[in-house]
Design a protein around this motif. Structure first.
Motif, short mmCIF file in Angstrom:
data_model
loop_
_atom_site.label_atom_id
_atom_site.label_comp_id
_atom_site.label_asym_id
_atom_site.label_seq_id
_atom_site.Cartn_x
_atom_site.Cartn_y
_atom_site.Cartn_z
N ILE A 141 0.85 -1.19 0.00
CA ILE A 141 0.00 0.00 0.00
C ILE A 141 0.89 1.24 0.00
N GLY A 142 0.87 1.99 -1.11
CA GLY A 142 1.66 3.21 -1.23
C GLY A 142 2.63 3.14 -2.39
N GLY A 143 2.58 4.14 -3.24
CA GLY A 143 3.44 4.16 -4.44
C GLY A 143 4.47 5.27 -4.40
N GLY A 144 5.10 5.49 -3.22
CA GLY A 144 6.27 6.36 -3.13
C GLY A 144 7.51 5.49 -3.22
N VAL A 145 8.65 6.03 -2.76
CA VAL A 145 9.89 5.28 -2.90
C VAL A 145 9.84 3.96 -2.12
N MET A 146 9.18 3.96 -0.94
CA MET A 146 9.17 2.73 -0.14
C MET A 146 8.37 1.63 -0.84
N LYS A 184 -3.11 5.52 -4.20
CA LYS A 184 -4.40 6.21 -4.27
C LYS A 184 -4.43 7.33 -5.31
N HIS A 185 -3.26 7.95 -5.58
CA HIS A 185 -3.22 9.00 -6.59
C HIS A 185 -3.12 8.40 -8.00
N GLU A 186 -3.35 9.25 -9.00
CA GLU A 186 -3.25 8.78 -10.39
C GLU A 186 -1.80 8.52 -10.79
N ALA A 204 3.79 10.91 -6.01
CA ALA A 204 3.20 12.25 -5.99
C ALA A 204 3.23 12.90 -4.60
N GLU A 205 3.58 12.13 -3.58
CA GLU A 205 3.54 12.70 -2.23
C GLU A 205 4.96 12.98 -1.71
N ALA A 206 5.27 12.54 -0.48
CA ALA A 206 6.55 12.95 0.12
C ALA A 206 7.72 12.74 -0.84
N LYS A 253 8.00 15.32 -3.50
CA LYS A 253 8.12 16.69 -2.97
C LYS A 253 9.41 16.89 -2.20
N CYS A 254 10.28 15.89 -2.18
CA CYS A 254 11.45 15.98 -1.31
C CYS A 254 12.62 16.68 -2.00
N ALA A 255 13.66 16.94 -1.22
CA ALA A 255 14.80 17.72 -1.72
C ALA A 255 15.83 16.86 -2.44
N GLY A 256 15.69 15.55 -2.38
CA GLY A 256 16.58 14.66 -3.15
C GLY A 256 17.95 14.43 -2.53
N GLY A 257 18.14 14.86 -1.28
CA GLY A 257 19.46 14.72 -0.66
C GLY A 257 19.75 13.29 -0.23
N ILE A 258 21.01 12.88 -0.37
CA ILE A 258 21.43 11.54 0.06
C ILE A 258 22.74 11.69 0.83
N ALA A 262 4.67 22.64 -0.47
CA ALA A 262 4.75 22.02 0.85
C ALA A 262 4.52 20.53 0.68
N GLY A 263 5.19 19.76 1.52
CA GLY A 263 4.98 18.30 1.56
C GLY A 263 4.95 17.88 3.02
N LEU A 264 4.84 16.58 3.25
CA LEU A 264 4.73 16.09 4.63
C LEU A 264 5.89 15.18 5.00
N TYR A 265 6.55 15.49 6.13
CA TYR A 265 7.45 14.53 6.77
C TYR A 265 6.55 13.47 7.44
N GLU A 266 7.11 12.31 7.71
CA GLU A 266 6.38 11.20 8.37
C GLU A 266 7.18 10.87 9.63
N GLY A 275 11.58 12.32 7.45
CA GLY A 275 12.17 13.41 6.67
C GLY A 275 13.47 13.08 5.99
N HIS A 276 13.94 11.80 6.08
CA HIS A 276 15.14 11.45 5.31
C HIS A 276 15.01 10.06 4.68
N GLY A 277 13.78 9.74 4.26
CA GLY A 277 13.54 8.39 3.78
C GLY A 277 13.85 8.15 2.32
C1 LIG Z 1 9.93 18.96 1.88
C2 LIG Z 1 10.58 17.61 2.06
C3 LIG Z 1 11.96 17.46 1.84
C4 LIG Z 1 12.56 16.21 2.01
N1 LIG Z 1 13.89 16.07 1.70
C5 LIG Z 1 14.47 14.84 1.76
C6 LIG Z 1 15.82 14.66 1.34
O1 LIG Z 1 16.51 15.59 0.93
N2 LIG Z 1 16.34 13.40 1.42
C7 LIG Z 1 15.61 12.33 1.86
O2 LIG Z 1 16.15 11.22 1.91
N3 LIG Z 1 14.33 12.48 2.24
C8 LIG Z 1 13.74 13.70 2.19
N4 LIG Z 1 12.44 13.86 2.57
C9 LIG Z 1 11.72 12.71 3.14
C10 LIG Z 1 11.27 11.77 2.07
O3 LIG Z 1 10.55 12.47 1.09
C11 LIG Z 1 10.39 10.68 2.70
O4 LIG Z 1 11.02 10.13 3.83
C12 LIG Z 1 10.14 9.54 1.70
O5 LIG Z 1 9.82 10.06 0.44
C13 LIG Z 1 9.02 8.66 2.22
O6 LIG Z 1 8.65 7.78 1.18
P1 LIG Z 1 7.34 6.94 1.31
O7 LIG Z 1 7.25 6.07 0.12
O8 LIG Z 1 7.29 6.33 2.67
O9 LIG Z 1 6.17 8.06 1.33
P2 LIG Z 1 5.39 8.75 0.12
O10 LIG Z 1 6.29 9.16 -0.97
O11 LIG Z 1 4.48 9.79 0.70
O12 LIG Z 1 4.51 7.57 -0.44
C14 LIG Z 1 3.40 7.06 0.27
C15 LIG Z 1 2.30 6.88 -0.74
O13 LIG Z 1 1.22 6.18 -0.14
C16 LIG Z 1 0.03 6.62 -0.76
N5 LIG Z 1 -1.10 6.24 0.10
C17 LIG Z 1 -1.38 6.71 1.33
N6 LIG Z 1 -2.49 6.11 1.82
C18 LIG Z 1 -2.90 5.24 0.86
C19 LIG Z 1 -3.99 4.33 0.77
N7 LIG Z 1 -4.87 4.21 1.76
N8 LIG Z 1 -4.12 3.60 -0.36
C20 LIG Z 1 -3.24 3.72 -1.37
N9 LIG Z 1 -2.20 4.58 -1.34
C21 LIG Z 1 -2.03 5.31 -0.24
C22 LIG Z 1 0.25 8.12 -0.86
O14 LIG Z 1 -0.60 8.70 -1.82
C23 LIG Z 1 1.73 8.20 -1.24
O15 LIG Z 1 1.92 8.30 -2.63
C24 LIG Z 1 11.79 15.10 2.41
C25 LIG Z 1 10.41 15.24 2.61
C26 LIG Z 1 9.81 16.47 2.43
C27 LIG Z 1 8.31 16.61 2.64
#
Ligand SMILES: Cc1cc2nc3c(=O)[nH]c(=O)nc-3n(C[C@H](O)[C@H](O)[C@H](O)COP(=O)(O)OP(=O)(O)OC[C@H]3O[C@@H](n4cnc5c(N)ncnc54)[C@H](O)[C@@H]3O)c2cc1C
Length: 389
Positions: free
Chosen positions: A11-16, A37-39, A43-45, A48-53, A312-316, A342-344
């Protein structure tokens, strides 16, 4: 059409989620289904992140995650055929007091012991690396030439395409709305397009991971905290090797963004210490004003720049700023890879591999991540990370 059954539902189509789906499918796991959930993916964190490693963290577990994850980004294009705009301008922490300098000195010793090539810099060495900054109050810095930047969308797309090639099915525009549990085991995921029977569910929902865990009756303490970014219009005089600069005591950072013939802009962010948890992702313009005032005080050249984009984006954020990478006993079959605080982005590659190992081998084999178990919150056995901006 969604399948009626799956081996694993992510569940979730971000990097994790993308990394987890890829590593499961690449290991030969059949019937992997990812729901976003998005198209669009990422599209979320992540998007929206800064891309730092970076390797520069204050706890061993985070440094160890970087030691495994950053080389995976170095191999990424070769392994997945997707460019991720990897570059290594280094991270430079600016330190303005003796206490922080002493803490970073101890961190650098720990990082060096584990194999990360960071070092402490004198005021003059900092000035040589960042001559454009106002550094009168800076007593020293911490530097690692092997820290850098990568393109988050490239990483998500590369993993998603790799997962699909290995047989995983990825559905966008589909939200998970329920998780069925029977006799202490996960049995199905309910979605906006019907239910999928499955013995294994991965919560990779980033800032929404707490909500998704609640669907399975799990109380996961992950707070969404808004963080903002501003990108300036191009400026003359920004060198190609401008580092990722973190003004540590102000939670303020800068890095070079873009590099067209018209010049290079600066991406800058600053964490608002008073931001309350919540899902609001509108830009707080009052905070932008304060942020830019402090940014210009540190980096006077920015007075000549315009504002190109802001978002704006969301840290977790977890109570100890460390993620949960774990498979639960109750309910069995429920896995969590979330709360990277914030560093995932940089730890996404190894985190997906570790969760795949937990599902397929019964335990994480590449690294001992028992410190990152879910039960640490109830046990009060927290691991605090200080190098968070
Ligand atoms: C402004 C900002 C700057 C950052 N800078 C850095 C940085 O420089 N370096 C770094 O390493 N990290 C950085 N981060 C942190 C990093 O972006 C996150 O730690 C990482 O992207 C988390 O990935 P994720 O896949 O867990 O979350 P997400 O990318 O948010 O993915 C989770 C996905 O789950 C989906 N979802 C949620 N609920 C449901 C549901 N019920 N059903 C289906 N889908 C669902 C969401 O739509 C979302 O797409 C930053 C974050 C922000 C906001």
């Amino acid at each position: 059409m969604l399948p009626k059954t799956a081996g694993v539902v992510v569940i979730g189509g971000g990097v994790m989620g993308a990394s987890t789906a890829y590593h499961l499918a690449a290991r030969g796991c059949r019937n992997v289904v990812l729901l976003e959930k998005h198209e669009f993916l990422g599209a979320e964190a992540t998007g929206k992140c800064a891309g730092g490693i970076r390797y520069q963290f204050s706890t061993e577990i985070n440094v160890r995650l970087s030691l495994l994850s950053l080389p995976m980004l170095e191999r990424f294009e070769m392994e997945l055929g997707q460019s991720i705009d990897l570059r290594w301008p280094g991270y430079l922490f600016l330190l303005d007091n003796a206490r922080d300098l002493a803490t970073f000195r101890a961190n650098v010793a720990m990082q060096n012991r584990l194999g990360a090539p960071s070092r402490i810099l004198s005021h003059d060495e900092v000035a040589a690396k960042a001559p454009l900054l106002q550094l009168d109050d800076i007593v020293g810095g911490a530097w690692c030439a092997r820290d850098g930047l990568a393109d988050p969308n490239g990483v998500v797309q590369g993993y998603a395409a790799g997962a699909r090639r290995q047989g995983a099915a990825i559905f966008t525009g589909v939200a998970a709305t329920g998780i069925r549990v029977k006799a202490g085991r996960v049995t199905a995921v309910e979605t906006t397009q019907g239910a999928i029977a499955t013995p294994a569910v991965v919560d990779a929902a980033g800032p929404w991971a707490g909500q998704v865990a609640a669907l399975a009756g799990v109380d996961l303490p992950i707070a969404p905290i808004r963080r903002q970014i501003v990108v300036t219009t191009p400026l003359a005089g920004i060198p190609d090797d401008f580092p990722f600069v973190i003004d540590f005591s102000r939670s303020l950072y800068f890095h070079r963004e873009g590099g067209g013939p018209e010049g290079r802009g600066i991406l800058t962010g600053q964490s608002n210490p008073d931001e309350q948890p919540g899902f609001d992702q509108s830009v707080d313009h009052a905070w932008t004003e304060q942020h830019l005032e402090q940014a210009m005080a540190r980096f006077p050249l920015l007075e000549r720049a315009g504002l190109l984009r802001e978002w704006a984006g969301l840290y977790e954020v977890t109570p100890d700023a460390h993620p949960v990478i774990d498979g639960l006993a109750d309910p069995a079959g429920f896995y969590i890879v979330a709360g990277f605080s914030g560093h995932g982005f940089m730890h996404g590659p190894i985190a997906g591999q570790l969760i795949a190992e937990m599902i397929l081998d019964g335990k994480a084999r590449s690294l001992d991540v028992s410190q990152l178990r879910f039960s640490r919150f109830a046990e009060g056995d927290l691991v605090q990370e200080h190098n968070v901006v």
